[in-house]
Design a protein around this motif. Structure first.
Motif, PDB file in Angstrom:
ATOM      1  N   LEU A 194       0.855  -1.190   0.000  1.00 41.47           N
ATOM      2  CA  LEU A 194       0.000   0.000   0.000  1.00 41.47           C
ATOM      3  C   LEU A 194       0.891   1.241   0.000  1.00 41.47           C
ATOM      4  O   LEU A 194       2.073   1.175   0.361  1.00 41.47           O
ATOM      5  N   PRO A 195       0.340   2.397  -0.401  1.00 40.56           N
ATOM      6  CA  PRO A 195       1.128   3.635  -0.340  1.00 40.56           C
ATOM      7  C   PRO A 195       1.545   3.944   1.096  1.00 40.56           C
ATOM      8  O   PRO A 195       0.864   3.544   2.058  1.00 40.56           O
ATOM      9  N   ASP A 196       2.666   4.639   1.256  1.00 43.32           N
ATOM     10  CA  ASP A 196       3.128   5.023   2.590  1.00 43.32           C
ATOM     11  C   ASP A 196       2.067   5.856   3.298  1.00 43.32           C
ATOM     12  O   ASP A 196       1.339   6.629   2.666  1.00 43.32           O
ATOM     13  N   VAL A 197       1.995   5.711   4.600  1.00 45.02           N
ATOM     14  CA  VAL A 197       1.036   6.455   5.418  1.00 45.02           C
ATOM     15  C   VAL A 197       1.802   7.453   6.281  1.00 45.02           C
ATOM     16  O   VAL A 197       2.752   7.074   6.978  1.00 45.02           O
ATOM     17  N   THR A 198       1.414   8.721   6.225  1.00 50.77           N
ATOM     18  CA  THR A 198       2.056   9.758   7.025  1.00 50.77           C
ATOM     19  C   THR A 198       1.230  10.025   8.269  1.00 50.77           C
ATOM     20  O   THR A 198       0.026  10.273   8.187  1.00 50.77           O
ATOM     21  N   ILE A 199       1.878   9.942   9.434  1.00 51.44           N
ATOM     22  CA  ILE A 199       1.189  10.195  10.695  1.00 51.44           C
ATOM     23  C   ILE A 199       1.958  11.235  11.517  1.00 51.44           C
ATOM     24  O   ILE A 199       3.129  11.511  11.252  1.00 51.44           O
ATOM     25  N   GLU A 200       1.292  11.813  12.503  1.00 55.16           N
ATOM     26  CA  GLU A 200       1.938  12.759  13.406  1.00 55.16           C
ATOM     27  C   GLU A 200       3.032  12.050  14.189  1.00 55.16           C
ATOM     28  O   GLU A 200       2.872  10.906  14.614  1.00 55.16           O
ATOM     29  N   CYS A 201       4.159  12.717  14.369  1.00 57.07           N
ATOM     30  CA  CYS A 201       5.276  12.120  15.088  1.00 57.07           C
ATOM     31  C   CYS A 201       4.833  11.769  16.514  1.00 57.07           C
ATOM     32  O   CYS A 201       4.335  12.633  17.247  1.00 57.07           O
ATOM     33  N   PRO A 202       4.997  10.512  16.936  1.00 59.36           N
ATOM     34  CA  PRO A 202       4.532  10.111  18.266  1.00 59.36           C
ATOM     35  C   PRO A 202       5.362  10.688  19.410  1.00 59.36           C
ATOM     36  O   PRO A 202       4.904  10.744  20.548  1.00 59.36           O
ATOM     37  N   ASP A 203       6.589  11.127  19.131  1.00 63.50           N
ATOM     38  CA  ASP A 203       7.456  11.638  20.194  1.00 63.50           C
ATOM     39  C   ASP A 203       7.265  13.132  20.452  1.00 63.50           C
ATOM     40  O   ASP A 203       7.174  13.572  21.595  1.00 63.50           O
TER      41      ASP A 203
END
Length: 256
Positions: free
Chosen positions: A70-79
């Motif tokens: 699947l295409p890459d998924v961008t998420i908010e940085c968890p740190d």
């Protein structure tokens, strides 16, 4: 030429960097006693190359997950939770003038809206002046750390215009391509006020537009048509809004 094209694709570009206030903020925080004690310089507060940027996302505020097939998924940085900064940056706080018990870190300030930041930067003249321009352009709701590629076409146009405000405009011609895209009618009224301010400073403002509020406020109109596509491309009539309204061939005139 103030178009509605997005302001680049660089996720490191934010409202604060584009409005040229991030450098001023970095210098201000580097002057804090906590920064001097820790040996932090203005360059350390850069989320491009500084030592205080989040090491997990490298100062972008987000990370890309490789999802197989699947295409890459961008998420908010968890740190850093999207702040772009390492925890050490939160420990460096600057007192707010007039508020003896209030101090803010740079990540906290970057999370504020333009209107909120206006209330706590009165002692930073250049920053306060730039924020006032953004407020006057109807962009007071944007956060300082908001990525510019995420802005709408209308927001991008007004942010581009912010860099021109306050300059002498006697020899300037501004061409706007549908600046009301995505704007609420009340925001259109704000935009009209900006146009009048530019004209008052001696500029010439040319607007390509379909919005009737903008059209009826123009000094001079060139009505193109009579239809669209192959049915258009002709100058139907030209003149003041009253002239267009009185022209029987003009579809725009009927609505004016």
């Amino acid at each position: 030429m103030i178009g509605a094209t997005p302001i680049g694709a660089n996720v490191r570009s934010t409202v604060a960097t584009y409005a040229d206030i991030h450098d001023e903020l970095r210098r201000a925080f580097a002057r804090c006693e906590a920064a001097k004690t820790g040996g932090w310089k203005a360059g350390d507060f850069s989320y491009n190359t500084g030592r205080l940027r989040c090491p997990t996302c490298d100062g972008t505020g987000s990370i890309s997950l490789d999802v197989q097939f699947l295409p890459d998924v961008t998420i908010e940085c968890p740190d850093c939770c999207g702040s772009r900064y390492a925890p050490e940056a939160d420990a460096i706080r600057r007192a707010v003038k007039g508020e003896s018990r209030l101090s803010l870190s740079l990540p906290q300030l970057m999370a504020m809206s333009v209107d909120q930041a206006l209330a706590v930067t009165s002692d930073l003249k250049k920053v306060h002046a730039r924020l006032t321009i953004l407020h006057d352009l109807g962009l007071g709701y944007l956060t300082l750390g908001e990525p510019t590629p995420a802005l709408s076409g209308g927001e991008a146009q007004r942010l581009k215009l912010a860099s021109e405000m306050g300059k002498g405009q006697a020899d300037s011609v501004f061409v706007f391509d549908e600046p009301t895209i995505g704007l609420h009618p009340l925001d259109v009224q704000t935009l009209l006020g900006v146009f009048q301010k530019l004209i008052g400073n001696g500029a010439t403002v040319v607007v390509i537009e379909h919005d009737l509020d903008v059209i009826r406020n123009a000094d001079y109109l060139v009505d193109m048509g009579p239809g669209g596509g192959d049915a258009g491309g002709q100058v139907v009539c030209a003149g003041t809004p009253d002239d267009i309204a009185a022209c029987p061939k003009s579809i725009t005139g009927r609505y004016l």
